[in-house]
Design an enzyme around this catalytic site. Structure first.
Site, PDB file in Angstrom:
ATOM      1  N   ILE B  14       0.867  -1.187   0.000  1.00  0.00           N
ATOM      2  CA  ILE B  14       0.000   0.000   0.000  1.00  0.00           C
ATOM      3  C   ILE B  14       0.899   1.231   0.000  1.00  0.00           C
ATOM      4  O   ILE B  14       1.307   1.724   1.045  1.00  0.00           O
ATOM      5  CB  ILE B  14      -0.957   0.007   1.208  1.00  0.00           C
ATOM      6  CG1 ILE B  14      -1.822  -1.265   1.184  1.00  0.00           C
ATOM      7  CG2 ILE B  14      -1.854   1.248   1.166  1.00  0.00           C
ATOM      8  CD1 ILE B  14      -2.879  -1.306   2.251  1.00  0.00           C
ATOM      9  N   HIS B  15       1.203   1.714  -1.197  1.00  0.00           N
ATOM     10  CA  HIS B  15       2.147   2.801  -1.340  1.00  0.00           C
ATOM     11  C   HIS B  15       1.405   4.139  -1.376  1.00  0.00           C
ATOM     12  O   HIS B  15       0.189   4.202  -1.264  1.00  0.00           O
ATOM     13  CB  HIS B  15       2.965   2.571  -2.613  1.00  0.00           C
ATOM     14  CG  HIS B  15       4.190   3.425  -2.665  1.00  0.00           C
ATOM     15  ND1 HIS B  15       5.121   3.417  -1.665  1.00  0.00           N
ATOM     16  CD2 HIS B  15       4.599   4.327  -3.574  1.00  0.00           C
ATOM     17  CE1 HIS B  15       6.066   4.284  -1.971  1.00  0.00           C
ATOM     18  NE2 HIS B  15       5.766   4.852  -3.118  1.00  0.00           N
ATOM     19  N   ALA B  16       2.177   5.204  -1.562  1.00  0.00           N
ATOM     20  CA  ALA B  16       1.682   6.570  -1.463  1.00  0.00           C
ATOM     21  C   ALA B  16       0.331   6.804  -2.143  1.00  0.00           C
ATOM     22  O   ALA B  16      -0.644   7.181  -1.505  1.00  0.00           O
ATOM     23  CB  ALA B  16       2.720   7.503  -2.060  1.00  0.00           C
ATOM     24  N   ALA B  19      -2.659   4.633  -0.994  1.00  0.00           N
ATOM     25  CA  ALA B  19      -3.006   4.974   0.391  1.00  0.00           C
ATOM     26  C   ALA B  19      -3.874   6.229   0.414  1.00  0.00           C
ATOM     27  O   ALA B  19      -4.904   6.277   1.093  1.00  0.00           O
ATOM     28  CB  ALA B  19      -1.735   5.187   1.215  1.00  0.00           C
TER      29      ALA B  19
END
Lengths: 574, 88
Positions: B14-16, B19
């Site tokens: 769950i990256h930038a 998210a």
């Protein structure tokens, strides 16, 4: 007079007075408060007005600098409303009866410390600057103080600052701000990138410029050599005024060419298009007077992602380019991956000779599902403009036929489902010698051919230009390369199809006159080269260049011969 | 209360970007929405909370929603998860 050097972040000359950007005084005292409810209201008011301010900044940035720059402010808006940020502040006020300023400072300092601990997480480290920026904004509203408003500047200035924050840059009015000088930063820092987007001269990393100047000092920014002169002598001013005048003349004469068609001295029409890597580059291409997109490299869609882009995402991107180009021709290249270009989320086999290996169309024909997704996105986008598709690294007619039949299947499926599809031309990149040699056969079957010079040169000369031991053999002007190119151009013309090129050679001042003489119809290059090449072409006569091309192809033995021949016939004054 | 388990298939976790989108989705609903990972539970309406978990590839997470629109909230979050390629 004081002179100092820094790192040039963008070239160009500026002469103006200093506008020193200093932080507002946001100091305050800790107070005990009697009515926490009222204090919380005051904090929420500050949040609301900060939010409104951010939304208007975001809008301004979106129209001025585009999507990517605006995302910073979207992140600020989301973070400012983060319950993990807001609730602790409200609790501090409620439970400890302290003023909102103190509560804000306490929570923001704690968050900064928390981010500082996450040394292994680059993303979270960056968020620290966001928290500092957001807290400053809320604080200024609590204290009823204005943050310095750069949008109020109304006379020509050079902004001198410690380091430029994203919010600062968003407020720069390019009409009055002529240049930027900063204590900190490097060529890739935020302020440097912004300066290039805004096309203003900038020098960063001067270490101490803010200590050396006061408001209204006269200052010269020489972005060409990375020099800043504070309170220059009369002589220096007159030297730089001359340079500035010359710079403006060049700029004006190039700007006048933006809306013009490209014509040679003898009034022959040539087409100049842009090579782009993202859909946002289409706007830059148009600003620089591109007459079409000669190459949209779609691999960035795949590389700037943590998974395969969906059909919808690709469709949106292709559609955006076609819509922005408003029926000007757009050539999109299917995925060119492998060699030096890897996908972070896809395991590729280890190869001894990656450049002679599994890449581009070879990959697409093997990974049909990925290829079909891209083709469907392209088919859907075709309804929005003038689209051509080219396949990269085609070596044999068999590969072209295989790729085209997959395309035809997807097209037929969509037609059967009553989905609208536009007219699309299908062609190849000519970048493998085998395809160049059989160009006459390819020309009969494909709708279009575009010569990709970077690979064609490396495969013809069998030399990797990234390898220092053999880079000297990577010779764009070598007669062998030029003969091959001539053969491809002639093959296109024989079938009454335009000849195109989308490699760096198309904007090379030595190669360009030869290519013009060979009858190349479309030159595709990076946007920043278009106006220069357009102005150069105005001075070239195609008949003369045809003689030059014949001479080069028939009698040059070496690259040096070629350069000599071109120089003796063309003078390179832009 | 409703909940659903997910396995994160995206390589970057769950990256930038995802998210931010998950938080934006969750914020649209009244229900309390939480993300559970390795015994920790954070508010899915908090970007800092979500990011602090460092949810990586192959992680198993549980999303809980509790409130008057819990079903809609959970469905919307699931949809965002799929759309962003976080899970199937």
């Amino acid at each position: 007079m004081k002179k100092l050097t820094g790192v040039s972040a963008n070239d160009g000359i500026a002469i103006a007075t200093v506008y020193k950007l200093v932080d507002s005084d946001l100091s305050f005292k800790k107070r005990t408060i009697k009515n926490p409810e009222k204090e919380i209201d005051r904090f929420e008011d500050a949040l609301r007005s900060s939010g409104k301010e951010l939304i208007s900044i975001k809008k301004r940035v979106l129209s001025l600098l585009g999507d990517k720059a605006a995302q910073v402010f979207q992140a600020h808006i989301v973070m400012m409303r983060d319950p993990e940020f807001v609730n602790p502040i409200i609790n501090q006020i409620k439970n400890n009866h302290i003023n909102a300023e103190y509560a804000l400072k306490k929570v923001s300092d704690r968050s900064v410390r928390y981010f500082d601990m996450m040394v292994n997480n680059h993303y979270m480290q960056e968020r620290k600057n966001d928290i500092v920026d957001i807290s400053k904004r809320i604080m200024s509203h609590l204290l009823g103080k204005k943050l310095p408003d750069l949008s109020l500047i109304n006379k020509p200035v050079v902004v001198v600052t410690h380091d430029l924050t994203p919010s600062d840059t968003a407020q720069l009015n390019t009409k009055y701000v002529k240049g930027i000088v900063a204590d900190q930063g490097g060529r890739t820092s935020h302020s440097a990138i912004m300066a290039r987007i805004l096309a203003m001269p900038a020098i960063v990393n001067t270490q101490k410029i803010t200590n050396l100047v006061s408001n209204n000092d006269q200052i010269i920014v020489d972005g060409d050599s990375g020099i800043v002169i504070v309170n220059p002598t009369h002589k220096q001013v007159s030297i730089y005024q001359k340079k500035l005048k010359l710079q403006n003349q060049k700029l004006n004469s190039l700007n006048n060419l933006k809306q013009r068609k490209t014509v040679t001295k003898d009034k022959k029409r040539v087409m100049l298009s842009a090579n782009i890597g993202t859909h946002n580059d289409a706007t830059t291409a148009l600003k620089n007077g591109a007459e079409g997109i000669g190459l949209y490299r779609t691999e960035f869609l795949y590389m700037n992602s943590d998974r395969l882009p969906t059909e919808d995402e690709q469709f949106q991107s292709y559609k955006t380019v076609l819509q922005r180009m408003k029926n000007k021709p757009v050539i999109i290249r299917t995925l060119d991956i492998g060699g030096d270009k890897q996908l972070p989320y896809m395991q590729m086999p280890k190869e001894d000779n990656p450049f002679l290996g599994y890449r581009a169309i070879r990959f697409s024909l093997n990974k049909e599902d990925i290829f079909r997704t891209q083709l469907r996105a392209l088919l859907r986008a075709s309804n929005y403009g003038d689209l051509s598709i080219i396949f990269p690294m085609v070596s044999t007619l068999g590969e072209f036929r295989a790729a085209k039949s997959i395309y035809n299947e997807e097209r037929q499926k969509m037609i059967n489902q009553n989905q609208p599809v536009g007219k699309i031309k299908i062609g190849i990149m000519v970048e493998v010698p085998s395809a160049a040699i059989l160009a006459d056969q390819f020309a009969k079957e494909v709708d279009l051919m575009s010569i990709g010079t970077n690979d064609l040169i490396q495969y013809t000369m069998a030399a990797d230009r990234g390898n220092n031991y053999v880079a000297n053999l990577y010779q764009p002007y070598h007669p062998a390369v030029l003969r091959l190119i001539k053969h491809v151009i002639d093959a296109c013309h024989h079938e009454h199809k335009p000849a195109r090129m989308c490699g760096e050679m198309a904007s090379d001042p030595i190669a360009m006159p030869i290519l013009l003489g060979m009858g190349l119809d479309e030159f595709s290059m990076s946007s920043s080269s278009i106006l220069k090449i357009r102005s150069l072409m105005k001075k070239l006569d195609t008949n003369k260049m045809a003689k030059l091309a014949t001479k080069v192809v028939h009698s040059a033995n070496t690259s040096e011969d070629v350069i000599e021949m071109v120089k003796s016939m063309v003078s390179f004054q832009y | 209360m409703v909940k659903r388990q997910f396995k994160i298939i995206s390589e970057a976790g769950i990256h930038a970007r995802p998210a931010t989108l998950l938080v934006q989705t969750a914020t649209k609903y009244n229900s309390k929405v939480t993300l559970e990972y390795q015994g920790k539970s954070v508010d899915l309406k908090s970007i800092m909370g979500v990011m602090s978990l460092g949810v990586g590839h192959n992680a198993k997470i549980v999303i809980n929603a509790n409130g008057d629109d819990e079903k809609d909230a959970l469905n919307a979050v699931s949809e965002t998860m799929e759309k962003e390629g976080l899970s199937k």
